[in-house]
Motif scaffolding. Structure first.
Motif, PDB file in Angstrom:
ATOM      1  N   TYR A  79       1.002  -1.226   0.006  1.00 21.52           N
ATOM      2  CA  TYR A  79      -0.253   0.014  -0.033  1.00 21.52           C
ATOM      3  C   TYR A  79       1.073   1.373   0.018  1.00 21.52           C
ATOM      4  CZ  TYR A  79      -3.366  -3.311   1.519  1.00 21.52           C
ATOM      5  OH  TYR A  79      -4.425  -4.286   1.997  1.00 21.52           O
ATOM      6  N   LEU A  80       0.019   2.378  -0.621  1.00 18.08           N
ATOM      7  CA  LEU A  80       0.737   3.803  -0.279  1.00 18.08           C
ATOM      8  C   LEU A  80      -0.186   4.441   0.218  1.00 18.08           C
ATOM      9  CD1 LEU A  80       3.614   5.457  -0.814  1.00 18.08           C
ATOM     10  CD2 LEU A  80       2.798   5.971  -3.079  1.00 18.08           C
ATOM     11  N   GLN A  81      -0.151   4.872   1.544  1.00 18.38           N
ATOM     12  CA  GLN A  81      -1.020   5.840   1.750  1.00 18.38           C
ATOM     13  C   GLN A  81      -0.683   7.201   1.590  1.00 18.38           C
ATOM     14  OE1 GLN A  81      -4.244   5.488   3.661  1.00 18.38           O
ATOM     15  NE2 GLN A  81      -4.551   7.521   3.375  1.00 18.38           N
ATOM     16  N   MET A  82      -1.504   8.086   1.109  1.00 21.24           N
ATOM     17  CA  MET A  82      -0.973   9.237   0.553  1.00 21.24           C
ATOM     18  C   MET A  82      -2.026  10.588   1.385  1.00 21.24           C
ATOM     19  SD  MET A  82      -0.018   8.886  -3.259  1.00 21.24           S
ATOM     20  CE  MET A  82      -1.818   8.624  -3.810  1.00 21.24           C
ATOM     21  N   ASN A  83      -1.450  11.095   2.267  1.00 18.16           N
ATOM     22  CA  ASN A  83      -2.284  12.320   2.808  1.00 18.16           C
ATOM     23  C   ASN A  83      -1.730  13.728   2.477  1.00 18.16           C
ATOM     24  OD1 ASN A  83      -3.591  10.248   4.224  1.00 18.16           O
ATOM     25  ND2 ASN A  83      -2.037  10.587   5.927  1.00 18.16           N
ATOM     26  N   SER A  84      -2.529  14.658   2.827  1.00 21.23           N
ATOM     27  CA  SER A  84      -2.119  16.121   2.552  1.00 21.23           C
ATOM     28  C   SER A  84      -1.543  16.269   1.136  1.00 21.23           C
ATOM     29  CB  SER A  84      -1.159  16.612   3.657  1.00 21.23           C
ATOM     30  OG  SER A  84      -1.544  16.361   4.866  1.00 21.23           O
ATOM     31  N   LEU A  85      -2.526  15.585   0.345  1.00 20.40           N
ATOM     32  CA  LEU A  85      -1.825  15.798  -1.068  1.00 20.40           C
ATOM     33  C   LEU A  85      -1.962  17.120  -1.645  1.00 20.40           C
ATOM     34  CD1 LEU A  85      -3.460  12.617  -2.357  1.00 20.40           C
ATOM     35  CD2 LEU A  85      -1.427  13.148  -2.780  1.00 20.40           C
ATOM     36  N   LYS A  86      -0.736  17.437  -2.470  1.00 20.54           N
ATOM     37  CA  LYS A  86      -0.546  18.458  -3.160  1.00 20.54           C
ATOM     38  C   LYS A  86      -0.530  18.490  -4.688  1.00 20.54           C
ATOM     39  CE  LYS A  86       3.041  19.625   0.438  1.00 20.54           C
ATOM     40  NZ  LYS A  86       4.438  20.139   0.623  1.00 20.54           N
ATOM     41  N   PRO A  87      -0.970  19.351  -5.585  1.00 22.36           N
ATOM     42  CA  PRO A  87      -1.008  19.556  -6.779  1.00 22.36           C
ATOM     43  C   PRO A  87       0.337  19.037  -7.645  1.00 22.36           C
ATOM     44  CG  PRO A  87      -1.995  21.533  -6.197  1.00 22.36           C
ATOM     45  CD  PRO A  87      -1.327  21.128  -4.838  1.00 22.36           C
ATOM     46  N   GLU A  88       1.496  19.241  -6.724  1.00 18.43           N
ATOM     47  CA  GLU A  88       2.721  18.592  -7.334  1.00 18.43           C
ATOM     48  C   GLU A  88       2.977  17.086  -7.197  1.00 18.43           C
ATOM     49  OE1 GLU A  88       2.210  21.198  -5.450  1.00 18.43           O
ATOM     50  OE2 GLU A  88       3.826  21.478  -4.000  1.00 18.43           O
ATOM     51  N   ASP A  89       2.071  16.368  -6.581  1.00 20.56           N
ATOM     52  CA  ASP A  89       2.052  15.082  -6.528  1.00 20.56           C
ATOM     53  C   ASP A  89       1.264  14.382  -7.451  1.00 20.56           C
ATOM     54  OD1 ASP A  89       1.298  15.386  -2.943  1.00 20.56           O
ATOM     55  OD2 ASP A  89       3.087  15.035  -3.852  1.00 20.56           O
ATOM     56  N   THR A  90       0.586  15.268  -8.372  1.00 18.00           N
ATOM     57  CA  THR A  90      -0.080  14.810  -9.749  1.00 18.00           C
ATOM     58  C   THR A  90       1.062  13.910 -10.397  1.00 18.00           C
ATOM     59  OG1 THR A  90      -1.825  16.205  -9.700  1.00 18.00           O
ATOM     60  CG2 THR A  90      -1.117  15.265 -11.636  1.00 18.00           C
ATOM     61  N   ALA A  91       0.752  12.633 -10.774  1.00 21.47           N
ATOM     62  CA  ALA A  91       1.663  12.066 -11.561  1.00 21.47           C
ATOM     63  C   ALA A  91       0.923  10.463 -11.934  1.00 21.47           C
ATOM     64  CB  ALA A  91       2.978  11.665 -10.724  1.00 21.47           C
ATOM     65  N   VAL A  92       1.849   9.518 -12.558  1.00 24.88           N
ATOM     66  CA  VAL A  92       1.309   8.147 -12.587  1.00 24.88           C
ATOM     67  C   VAL A  92       2.190   7.288 -11.584  1.00 24.88           C
ATOM     68  CG1 VAL A  92       1.381   6.146 -14.123  1.00 24.88           C
ATOM     69  CG2 VAL A  92       0.679   8.340 -15.047  1.00 24.88           C
ATOM     70  N   TYR A  93       1.643   6.603 -10.784  1.00 23.13           N
ATOM     71  CA  TYR A  93       2.167   6.084  -9.718  1.00 23.13           C
ATOM     72  C   TYR A  93       2.349   4.361 -10.028  1.00 23.13           C
ATOM     73  CZ  TYR A  93       2.172  10.234  -6.769  1.00 23.13           C
ATOM     74  OH  TYR A  93       2.346  11.233  -6.007  1.00 23.13           O
ATOM     75  N   TYR A  94       3.557   4.044  -9.782  1.00 20.81           N
ATOM     76  CA  TYR A  94       3.954   2.538 -10.204  1.00 20.81           C
ATOM     77  C   TYR A  94       4.458   2.037  -9.330  1.00 20.81           C
ATOM     78  CZ  TYR A  94       4.110   4.691 -15.015  1.00 20.81           C
ATOM     79  OH  TYR A  94       3.793   5.065 -16.170  1.00 20.81           O
ATOM     80  N   CYS A  95       3.783   0.652  -9.244  1.00 21.29           N
ATOM     81  CA  CYS A  95       4.487  -0.301  -7.986  1.00 21.29           C
ATOM     82  C   CYS A  95       5.659  -1.104  -8.665  1.00 21.29           C
ATOM     83  CB  CYS A  95       3.190  -1.086  -7.831  1.00 21.29           C
ATOM     84  SG  CYS A  95       3.735  -2.390  -6.378  1.00 21.29           S
ATOM     85  N   ASN A  96       6.653  -1.315  -7.790  1.00 23.77           N
ATOM     86  CA  ASN A  96       7.931  -2.119  -8.241  1.00 23.77           C
ATOM     87  C   ASN A  96       8.386  -2.728  -7.151  1.00 23.77           C
ATOM     88  OD1 ASN A  96      11.116  -1.447  -7.873  1.00 23.77           O
ATOM     89  ND2 ASN A  96      10.512  -2.397 -10.155  1.00 23.77           N
ATOM     90  N   VAL A  97       8.868  -4.099  -7.772  1.00 23.47           N
ATOM     91  CA  VAL A  97       9.343  -5.038  -6.692  1.00 23.47           C
ATOM     92  C   VAL A  97      10.745  -5.378  -7.308  1.00 23.47           C
ATOM     93  CG1 VAL A  97       7.369  -5.891  -5.823  1.00 23.47           C
ATOM     94  CG2 VAL A  97       8.223  -7.056  -7.835  1.00 23.47           C
ATOM     95  N   HIS A  98      11.706  -5.474  -6.478  1.00 26.65           N
ATOM     96  CA  HIS A  98      13.348  -5.710  -6.904  1.00 26.65           C
ATOM     97  C   HIS A  98      13.731  -6.609  -6.042  1.00 26.65           C
ATOM     98  CE1 HIS A  98      16.996  -4.735  -8.887  1.00 26.65           C
ATOM     99  NE2 HIS A  98      17.531  -4.636  -7.778  1.00 26.65           N
ATOM    100  N   ARG A  99      14.593  -7.618  -6.749  1.00 27.99           N
ATOM    101  CA  ARG A  99      15.363  -8.538  -6.193  1.00 27.99           C
ATOM    102  C   ARG A  99      16.736  -8.296  -6.190  1.00 27.99           C
ATOM    103  NH1 ARG A  99      13.944 -15.077  -5.442  1.00 27.99           N
ATOM    104  NH2 ARG A  99      15.675 -15.651  -3.747  1.00 27.99           N
ATOM    105  N   THR A 100      17.559  -7.745  -5.220  1.00 23.93           N
ATOM    106  CA  THR A 100      19.024  -7.326  -5.508  1.00 23.93           C
ATOM    107  C   THR A 100      19.840  -8.596  -5.844  1.00 23.93           C
ATOM    108  OG1 THR A 100      18.568  -5.665  -3.900  1.00 23.93           O
ATOM    109  CG2 THR A 100      20.941  -6.055  -4.266  1.00 23.93           C
ATOM    110  N   THR A 101      19.658  -9.636  -5.037  1.00 23.84           N
ATOM    111  CA  THR A 101      20.601 -10.819  -5.368  1.00 23.84           C
ATOM    112  C   THR A 101      20.537 -11.550  -6.870  1.00 23.84           C
ATOM    113  OG1 THR A 101      18.709 -12.210  -4.418  1.00 23.84           O
ATOM    114  CG2 THR A 101      20.469 -11.809  -3.008  1.00 23.84           C
TER     115      THR A 101
END
Length: 117
Positions: A79-101
């Protein structure tokens, strides 16, 4: 392979809140770092929030104190809980998972967040 399906984006007024969800196709919390990125028009994609393998969290300075990343292993969901949102938060948001090994890296399709009055 890991599939990621995001939801929760939309239009919200400044000062409002949204919660983004990212459902994973299998349980990988103990092997992958979980990330939320965003990309605004004409800008580079930036890392917004990160959850490490041991549950530590990191945030971009621009969202510290307003955004919270969390995970529910039982539901295979980040999850990404976003509070007190601002106009500059406008964007496409992407979820990503990464395995370093292994270098494995998977992305969701993106969800639009628009902050406007």
């Amino acid at each position: 392979q890991v599939q990621l399906v995001e939801s929760g984006g939309g239009l919200v007024q400044p000062g409002g809140s949204l919660r983004l969800s990212c459902v994973l196709s299998r349980s990988i919390f103990t092997f992958y770092t979980m990330n939320w990125y965003r990309q605004a028009p004409g800008k580079q994609r930036e890392l917004v929030a990160q959850r490490t393998l041991i549950g530590n969290t990191n945030y971009a300075d621009s969202v510290k104190g307003r955004f919270t990343i969390s995970g529910d292993n039982a539901k295979n969901t980040v999850y990404l809980q976003m509070n007190s949102l601002k106009p500059e938060d406008t964007a496409v948001y992407y979820c990503n998972v990464h395995r370093t090994t292994t270098g494995d890296d998977y992305w969701g399709q993106g969800t639009q967040v628009t902050v406007s009055s």
